[in-house]
Design a protein around this motif. Structure first.
Motif, PDB file in Angstrom:
ATOM      1  N   GLY A 145      28.728  34.436  29.357  1.00  0.00           N
ATOM      2  CA  GLY A 145      28.200  35.796  29.302  1.00  0.00           C
ATOM      3  C   GLY A 145      27.652  36.309  30.607  1.00  0.00           C
ATOM      4  O   GLY A 145      27.056  37.393  30.654  1.00  0.00           O
ATOM      5  N   LYS A 146      27.831  35.574  31.698  1.00  0.00           N
ATOM      6  CA  LYS A 146      27.328  36.024  32.999  1.00  0.00           C
ATOM      7  C   LYS A 146      28.233  37.088  33.620  1.00  0.00           C
ATOM      8  O   LYS A 146      27.779  37.914  34.422  1.00  0.00           O
ATOM      9  CB  LYS A 146      27.202  34.836  33.946  1.00  0.00           C
ATOM     10  N   LEU A 147      29.513  37.056  33.273  1.00  0.00           N
ATOM     11  CA  LEU A 147      30.481  38.012  33.799  1.00  0.00           C
ATOM     12  C   LEU A 147      31.288  38.598  32.654  1.00  0.00           C
ATOM     13  O   LEU A 147      31.590  37.911  31.675  1.00  0.00           O
ATOM     14  CB  LEU A 147      31.437  37.336  34.796  1.00  0.00           C
ATOM     15  N   ASP A 148      31.638  39.867  32.770  1.00  0.00           N
ATOM     16  CA  ASP A 148      32.547  40.496  31.814  1.00  0.00           C
ATOM     17  C   ASP A 148      33.989  40.443  32.315  1.00  0.00           C
ATOM     18  O   ASP A 148      34.926  40.325  31.540  1.00  0.00           O
ATOM     19  CB  ASP A 148      32.157  41.960  31.582  1.00  0.00           C
ATOM     20  N   LYS A 149      34.122  40.551  33.625  1.00  0.00           N
ATOM     21  CA  LYS A 149      35.461  40.595  34.214  1.00  0.00           C
ATOM     22  C   LYS A 149      35.365  40.131  35.658  1.00  0.00           C
ATOM     23  O   LYS A 149      34.357  40.400  36.335  1.00  0.00           O
ATOM     24  CB  LYS A 149      36.035  42.015  34.159  1.00  0.00           C
ATOM     25  N   VAL A 150      36.374  39.429  36.127  1.00  0.00           N
ATOM     26  CA  VAL A 150      36.401  39.002  37.523  1.00  0.00           C
ATOM     27  C   VAL A 150      37.829  39.108  38.046  1.00  0.00           C
ATOM     28  O   VAL A 150      38.785  38.830  37.325  1.00  0.00           O
ATOM     29  CB  VAL A 150      35.868  37.554  37.675  1.00  0.00           C
ATOM     30  N   VAL A 151      37.956  39.586  39.261  1.00  0.00           N
ATOM     31  CA  VAL A 151      39.270  39.687  39.909  1.00  0.00           C
ATOM     32  C   VAL A 151      39.285  38.700  41.077  1.00  0.00           C
ATOM     33  O   VAL A 151      38.519  38.858  42.027  1.00  0.00           O
ATOM     34  CB  VAL A 151      39.555  41.114  40.409  1.00  0.00           C
ATOM     35  N   LEU A 152      40.107  37.692  40.987  1.00  0.00           N
ATOM     36  CA  LEU A 152      40.196  36.667  42.025  1.00  0.00           C
ATOM     37  C   LEU A 152      41.430  36.915  42.896  1.00  0.00           C
ATOM     38  O   LEU A 152      42.440  37.418  42.418  1.00  0.00           O
ATOM     39  CB  LEU A 152      40.280  35.277  41.394  1.00  0.00           C
ATOM     40  N   ALA A 153      41.324  36.544  44.141  1.00  0.00           N
ATOM     41  CA  ALA A 153      42.459  36.705  45.053  1.00  0.00           C
ATOM     42  C   ALA A 153      42.393  35.638  46.134  1.00  0.00           C
ATOM     43  O   ALA A 153      41.315  35.152  46.476  1.00  0.00           O
ATOM     44  CB  ALA A 153      42.435  38.099  45.694  1.00  0.00           C
ATOM     45  N   ARG A 154      43.540  35.270  46.635  1.00  0.00           N
ATOM     46  CA  ARG A 154      43.597  34.350  47.768  1.00  0.00           C
ATOM     47  C   ARG A 154      44.700  34.815  48.707  1.00  0.00           C
ATOM     48  O   ARG A 154      45.613  35.536  48.315  1.00  0.00           O
ATOM     49  CB  ARG A 154      43.852  32.922  47.314  1.00  0.00           C
ATOM     50  N   SER A 155      44.607  34.406  49.932  1.00  0.00           N
ATOM     51  CA  SER A 155      45.577  34.831  50.936  1.00  0.00           C
ATOM     52  C   SER A 155      46.533  33.694  51.270  1.00  0.00           C
ATOM     53  O   SER A 155      46.232  32.521  51.049  1.00  0.00           O
ATOM     54  CB  SER A 155      44.861  35.294  52.206  1.00  0.00           C
ATOM     55  N   VAL A 156      47.693  34.056  51.780  1.00  0.00           N
ATOM     56  CA  VAL A 156      48.676  33.094  52.265  1.00  0.00           C
ATOM     57  C   VAL A 156      48.952  33.427  53.725  1.00  0.00           C
ATOM     58  O   VAL A 156      49.343  34.552  54.048  1.00  0.00           O
ATOM     59  CB  VAL A 156      49.980  33.153  51.448  1.00  0.00           C
ATOM     60  N   ARG A 157      48.708  32.475  54.604  1.00  0.00           N
ATOM     61  CA  ARG A 157      48.904  32.691  56.042  1.00  0.00           C
ATOM     62  C   ARG A 157      50.208  32.043  56.475  1.00  0.00           C
ATOM     63  O   ARG A 157      50.450  30.853  56.249  1.00  0.00           O
ATOM     64  CB  ARG A 157      47.728  32.104  56.838  1.00  0.00           C
ATOM     65  N   LEU A 158      51.071  32.851  57.107  1.00  0.00           N
ATOM     66  CA  LEU A 158      52.359  32.377  57.605  1.00  0.00           C
ATOM     67  C   LEU A 158      52.308  32.309  59.129  1.00  0.00           C
ATOM     68  O   LEU A 158      51.952  33.288  59.783  1.00  0.00           O
ATOM     69  CB  LEU A 158      53.493  33.312  57.170  1.00  0.00           C
TER      70      LEU A 158
END
Length: 230
Positions: A145-158
Motif C-alpha cells: 500500500g505504499k505505492l499505487d502505481k510505478v513506472v520503471l525504466a532502464r537504459s541500454v548503452r551501445l
C-alpha cells in the motif's frame, strides 16, 4: 512524420529564455519577433509560417534555447517544396527555391551502414540482476500500500567501434516502418509515437497515446484505475 518530411537549415534567429518557457515577458518578445518574419516560397505547400526548434526542459523555470531555421526543405502530400524564413523586406534572389530543391534532391543518400556485429558493445543500465531487484521492490511496495502505481525504466548503452552518423540512425528508424514522428536536432535523434501539442494559427492539435482507448469511453469511466489517472 507520417505525412511530412522536413529538413531545416541555418538559423534566422536564436532565442535563449533565461527564465524558462513560462516567463510571459520573454515569450511575448519571442512572439512579437516571430510576427515580423515572413515565409517566402510556395505557400500552397507550406502555410504554417516560421517554425521554432530547440530544447525545452521539463522544469518551467529552467533556461531554454530555441531557434528559427532559415530554410525549410520538405516533402509532403503535394510533393517537394522549399521555403525561406526572413525578416520583412529581405528579398531572396529569384530562383532560390528551385536551386535549393535541386541541390537537396541531388545529394547522395546518407550511408545506411551501422555496424551490428563486430565492435558493438551493449550494456544495460542497470544490469539484469539489479533490474529484477528493483521490480521486486516495486511490487512489494504496491502490495504493502505504499505505492499505487510505478513506472520503471532502464537504459541500454551501445558502444560502436567506429563513429555512427545520427543521420544514418534516423534513416534506419524510418526504414523500420514506424508511424511515429522522427526527429534529429543538433545530433539528438529519436522517434516519438505521439504528438503532445502543435499549434497552427488558432488551432491546437494533440495526439497523446497514454490512456487512449478509442470508443471505449464507458469501460474507462467504470475503471477505478483509469478514473484516478490524469
Amino acid at each position: 512524420g507520417p505525412s511530412l518530411a522536413l529538413v531545416a537549415e541555418g538559423r534566422a534567429r536564436t532565442y535563449r529564455l533565461e527564465r524558462g518557457w513560462e516567463a510571459a515577458e520573454e515569450i511575448g518578445a519571442l512572439q512579437k519577433d516571430l510576427s515580423s518574419m515572413e515565409v517566402r516560397g510556395d505557400q500552397s505547400h507550406w502555410a504554417a509560417g516560421p517554425i521554432v526548434l530547440g530544447s525545452m526542459p521539463f522544469w518551467p523555470d529552467r533556461p531554454a534555447e530555441l531557434f528559427v531555421p532559415e530554410r525549410l526543405i520538405g516533402v509532403g502530400p503535394q510533393g517537394p517544396f522549399a521555403v525561406r524564413v526572413a525578416p520583412a523586406g529581405d528579398d531572396p534572389a529569384p530562383g532560390w527555391a528551385e536551386d535549393l530543391l535541386e541541390e537537396w534532391l541531388g545529394r547522395p543518400a546518407v550511408s545506411r551502414e551501422i555496424s551490428a556485429g563486430r565492435g558493438l558493445e551493449v550494456v544495460s543500465e542497470p544490469d539484469r540482476r539489479e533490474w529484477m531487484d528493483i521490480v521486486t521492490q516495486a511490487v512489494s511496495e504496491i502490495r504493502a500500500g505504499k505505492l499505487d502505481k510505478v513506472v520503471l525504466a532502464r537504459s541500454v548503452r551501445l558502444s560502436f567501434e567506429a563513429p555512427v552518423s545520427p543521420a544514418a540512425v534516423l534513416r534506419r528508424l524510418a526504414e523500420a516502418g514506424t508511424a511515429g514522428t522522427l526527429f534529429l536536432v543538433d545530433g539528438f535523434v529519436g522517434v516519438s509515437p505521439e504528438l503532445l501539442v502543435a499549434r497552427r494559427g488558432d488551432q491546437v492539435l494533440s495526439w497523446p497515446l497514454a490512456g487512449t482507448a478509442g470508443g471505449q469511453g464507458r469501460s474507462l469511466s467504470g475503471s477505478g484505475k483509469d478514473r484516478r489517472e490524469p
